[in-house]
Design a protein around this motif. Sequence first.
Motif, PDB file in Angstrom:
ATOM      1  N   SER A  61       0.808  -1.221   0.000  1.00 15.98           N
ATOM      2  CA  SER A  61       0.000   0.000   0.000  1.00 15.98           C
ATOM      3  C   SER A  61       0.842   1.272   0.000  1.00 15.98           C
ATOM      4  CB  SER A  61      -0.935   0.012   1.215  1.00 15.98           C
ATOM      5  OG  SER A  61      -0.211   0.254   2.403  1.00 15.98           O
ATOM      6  N   PRO A  63       2.961   2.638  -2.302  1.00 14.66           N
ATOM      7  CA  PRO A  63       2.856   3.512  -3.476  1.00 14.66           C
ATOM      8  C   PRO A  63       1.567   4.337  -3.514  1.00 14.66           C
ATOM      9  CG  PRO A  63       3.643   1.352  -4.131  1.00 14.66           C
ATOM     10  CD  PRO A  63       3.250   1.258  -2.693  1.00 14.66           C
ATOM     11  N   GLY A  64       0.459   3.740  -3.120  1.00 14.20           N
ATOM     12  CA  GLY A  64      -0.808   4.480  -3.088  1.00 14.20           C
ATOM     13  C   GLY A  64      -0.776   5.606  -2.073  1.00 14.20           C
ATOM     14  N   ARG A  65      -0.216   5.340  -0.900  1.00 15.89           N
ATOM     15  CA  ARG A  65      -0.109   6.379   0.123  1.00 15.89           C
ATOM     16  C   ARG A  65       0.847   7.474  -0.303  1.00 15.89           C
ATOM     17  NH1 ARG A  65       1.126   3.385   5.510  1.00 15.89           N
ATOM     18  NH2 ARG A  65       0.782   1.366   4.585  1.00 15.89           N
ATOM     19  N   GLU A  67       1.423   8.433  -3.380  1.00 17.51           N
ATOM     20  CA  GLU A  67       0.720   9.240  -4.382  1.00 17.51           C
ATOM     21  C   GLU A  67      -0.294  10.174  -3.715  1.00 17.51           C
ATOM     22  OE1 GLU A  67      -0.033  10.940  -7.852  1.00 17.51           O
ATOM     23  OE2 GLU A  67       1.527   9.455  -7.499  1.00 17.51           O
ATOM     24  N   SER A  68      -1.000   9.694  -2.707  1.00 15.55           N
ATOM     25  CA  SER A  68      -1.944  10.545  -1.970  1.00 15.55           C
ATOM     26  C   SER A  68      -1.219  11.705  -1.303  1.00 15.55           C
ATOM     27  CB  SER A  68      -2.688   9.731  -0.911  1.00 15.55           C
ATOM     28  OG  SER A  68      -3.483   8.751  -1.502  1.00 15.55           O
TER      29      SER A  68
END
Length: 123
Positions: A61, A63-65, A67-68
């Motif tokens: 998780s 990479p998603g965090r 990007e956020s």
Amino acid sequence: MASQLNQLRAKAMEVSSFVVKNSGTYYKQLLEKNKKYIQEPPTVETCRLLSKQLFYTRLASIPGRKESLRKEVDHVKQMLSKHRQELKVEDVGIAALLGLECFAWFCAGEIIGRGFTITGYHV
């Protein structure tokens, strides 16, 4: 002073006996209420598997965090560039306090990580 100590001791004994009498019932109720979270069979191997799943799921998780976080930082940059003249002293103060709080938590984490020493040397 001695009478207060005796009262405190009596209260501690009363609480202790209450915990001993009711802990088994509380434990059973807690397990029954949260039965949907219990993985069968409840073994050490199952716990190890779940631990690995949690670790690698959190790792996936990142990479998603990341990007956020990048989106949030870009949004703040846009707000600062567009509305710089409209900023209030209170808003800048709140942002500064938030930054200071983050830095303080970082320092506290570093101290805890070094075994509650300031310099890192154990005496």
